[in-house]
Design an enzyme around this catalytic site. Structure first.
Site, PDB file in Angstrom:
ATOM      1  N   LYS A   1       0.815  -1.210   0.000  1.00  0.00           N
ATOM      2  CA  LYS A   1       0.000   0.000   0.000  1.00  0.00           C
ATOM      3  C   LYS A   1       0.848   1.259   0.000  1.00  0.00           C
ATOM      4  O   LYS A   1       0.608   2.190  -0.776  1.00  0.00           O
ATOM      5  CB  LYS A   1      -0.951  -0.021   1.207  1.00  0.00           C
ATOM      6  CG  LYS A   1      -2.031   1.026   1.152  1.00  0.00           C
ATOM      7  CD  LYS A   1      -1.601   2.269   1.857  1.00  0.00           C
ATOM      8  CE  LYS A   1      -2.695   3.324   1.758  1.00  0.00           C
ATOM      9  NZ  LYS A   1      -2.298   4.545   2.482  1.00  0.00           N
TER      10      LYS A   1
ATOM     11  N   ASP B   1      -6.413   0.616   0.462  1.00  0.00           N
ATOM     12  CA  ASP B   1      -6.446   0.502   1.907  1.00  0.00           C
ATOM     13  C   ASP B   1      -7.833   0.021   2.318  1.00  0.00           C
ATOM     14  O   ASP B   1      -8.671  -0.268   1.476  1.00  0.00           O
ATOM     15  CB  ASP B   1      -6.131   1.856   2.555  1.00  0.00           C
ATOM     16  CG  ASP B   1      -7.013   2.948   1.990  1.00  0.00           C
ATOM     17  OD1 ASP B   1      -8.206   2.682   1.749  1.00  0.00           O
ATOM     18  OD2 ASP B   1      -6.529   4.063   1.776  1.00  0.00           O
TER      19      ASP B   1
END
Length: 450
Positions: A272, A291
């Site tokens: 991420k 996310d």
DNA sequence: CATCGACCTATG
DNA sequence: ATAGGTCGAT
């Protein structure tokens, strides 16, 4: 009529649809901009409401915005500049602005493309206009997003500012813009982002922990050390940055996959965070950082179904990550990462009042939020600097949106609408799917373990 | 490979 | 418990 240019500023013609400073500088791309509310002007329609400031290496850039112009100026430490120096520095700042905001990219054109491809986006575009991707400094971006893990925007902002204050000397001290002369506010000191070598020292660990970085303190120091050890921290003769910073920036010339592979070598950098850096500072515009929030958006508005052995809770497995990213990338196309940023911003609770015009600009006492909402259509508070007011704004916005939703059309979902889940309802995206005919949102199913 | 607990800290 | 996760060990 031509709007006034604020004293000391220069004006760059730029439509607010191409850039919304209020959104872009506060939506969690960069955490280092400070904003100051400006006293309300008689010409409230077209005059700036805020000034935004960012400390670069040698100057503080100050920005204001009207519907048709971006106003900019830069402030340097020391004595006055000569006329020639002034001209040159203005030109430098302008060049920086065009690069930083990527003004060569026509955002309106992109919005139109995304609208054609995506009905969900189509509903948001008028309210959340001007949201584009910044082109940030990769080193600052990397460290900032190492800070972002398991964290929230206000705290990340505090941490990044604390880090700059700790490791960069004060470049300059400036008073807030156009003070109401009532009280003598302290001038703010401005610090640039520190270079890698300064964060590579062993003592940084404990210092940053002392500043409230938690376990991220180790990640930052070790990443800085890795970077410096591997790619050098001497200053190249050409630029004013350390070699490893130049190397990081050089990832722009690599493929997305190769650049990501390099980023994943650092500690505290998972998929991420790597994707955030790829998108926000390494020109990888198709990359979509996934996310928990984006995951929820995909589930709720894009009919992504939870396959695989995903347990009940929305655990973010690599598998899920790829599925979400692939799905959204397919919908949005070449600039998918940019589109993602619009959706993400629209879903931020802090932006629940964004893009809604206050009909009564005069009164904005923060307390009167609840009672008047049901009767009026577009009444809304305008200032939202008080953190406390924001939660009220959420409720208010929800009510406004609910009224508006009666008149709006049903949102087409890309996959199976019946698979829509409603995990959290206090976001703005939630307003666009309430069409009156959709099934009542189910309670989040919670497993009573222990 | 997929899953799980730990990790700093502040707020609901 | 969760917030824009990542690491290390099963």
């Amino acid at each position: 009529m031509v709007s006034l240019i604020p004293a000391g500023f220069r004006a760059l013609p730029l439509s607010a649809v191409q850039l919304s400073l209020a959104a872009v500088l506060k939506c969690g791309q960069s955490f280092r901009w400070t904003s100051y509310p400006l006293p309300s002007s008689p010409d409230a329609e077209s005059s700036p409401t805020h000034e935004y400031r960012l400390c670069l290496r040698d100057r503080v850039v100050c920005l204001r915005q009207s519907p048709d112009y971006l106003f900019y100026r830069s402030v340097f430490p020391g004595e006055h500049l000569s006329a020639e120096q002034e001209r040159v520095s203005n030109e430098e700042t302008l060049i920086w602005l065009k690069d930083y905001f990527q003004l060569d990219v026509d955002l309106v054109e992109l919005y139109n493309q995304w609208s054609d491809r995506d009905q969900v986006f189509n509903k948001l575009k008028s309210r959340f206009s001007g949201i584009r991707m910044l082109r940030q400094d990769p080193w600052e971006n990397l460290i900032s997003f190492i800070c972002s893990s398991n964290n929230n925007i206000p705290r990340i902002t505090k941490m990044v500012h604390a880090l700059c204050k700790q490791y960069s000397p004060s470049l300059i001290s400036l008073p807030p813009p156009e003070l109401s002369e009532s009280d003598c506010q302290v001038p703010a000191t401005y610090h640039s982002f520190p270079p890698p070598s300064l964060l590579a020292a062993p003592g940084v660990k404990s210092t940053l922990r002392g500043l409230g970085f938690g376990y991220r303190a180790d990640y930052i120091q070790r990443t800085a050390k890795m970077l410096v050890d591997t790619h050098g921290c001497s200053i190249s003769n050409t630029g004013s940055r350390e070699n490893c910073e130049e190397w990081l920036t050089g990832l722009r010339d690599m493929s997305t996959e190769a650049a990501r592979e390099e980023l994943l070598k650092f500690v505290g950098v998972g998929r991420k965070v790597a994707d955030c850096v790829l998108l926000m500072s390494l020109d990888k515009r198709e990359v979509i950082p996934v996310d928990t929030h984006v995951h929820q958006i995909a589930l709720k508005h894009y009919g992504l179904r939870t396959v695989g052995g995903s347990k009940g809770k929305g655990a973010m497995t690599p598998r899920i990550y790829d599925e979400v990213a692939a799905k959204l990338a397919d919908i949005w196309g070449e600039y998918a990462g940019w589109a993602h940023s619009v959706l993400f911003t629209a879903d931020l609770k802090a932006f629940s009042s964004f893009g809604i015009q206050p009909s009564t600009p005069a009164r904005d006492m923060g307390a009167s939020a609840s009672a008047s909402t049901s009767s009026s259509k577009r009444k809304h508070d305008e200032t939202r600097n008080k953190a406390e007011m924001q939660r009220k704004a959420v409720l208010m916005s929800a009510a406004v949106a609910a009224i508006a939703a009666v008149a709006t059309v049903v949102v087409a979902v890309h996959d199976d609408p019946s698979l829509l889940k409603d995990e959290y309802s206090d976001s703005d995206l939630s307003s666009i799917e309430e069409d009156g005919s959709s099934p009542r949102p189910e309670k989040r199913r919670k497993r009573s373990s222990d």
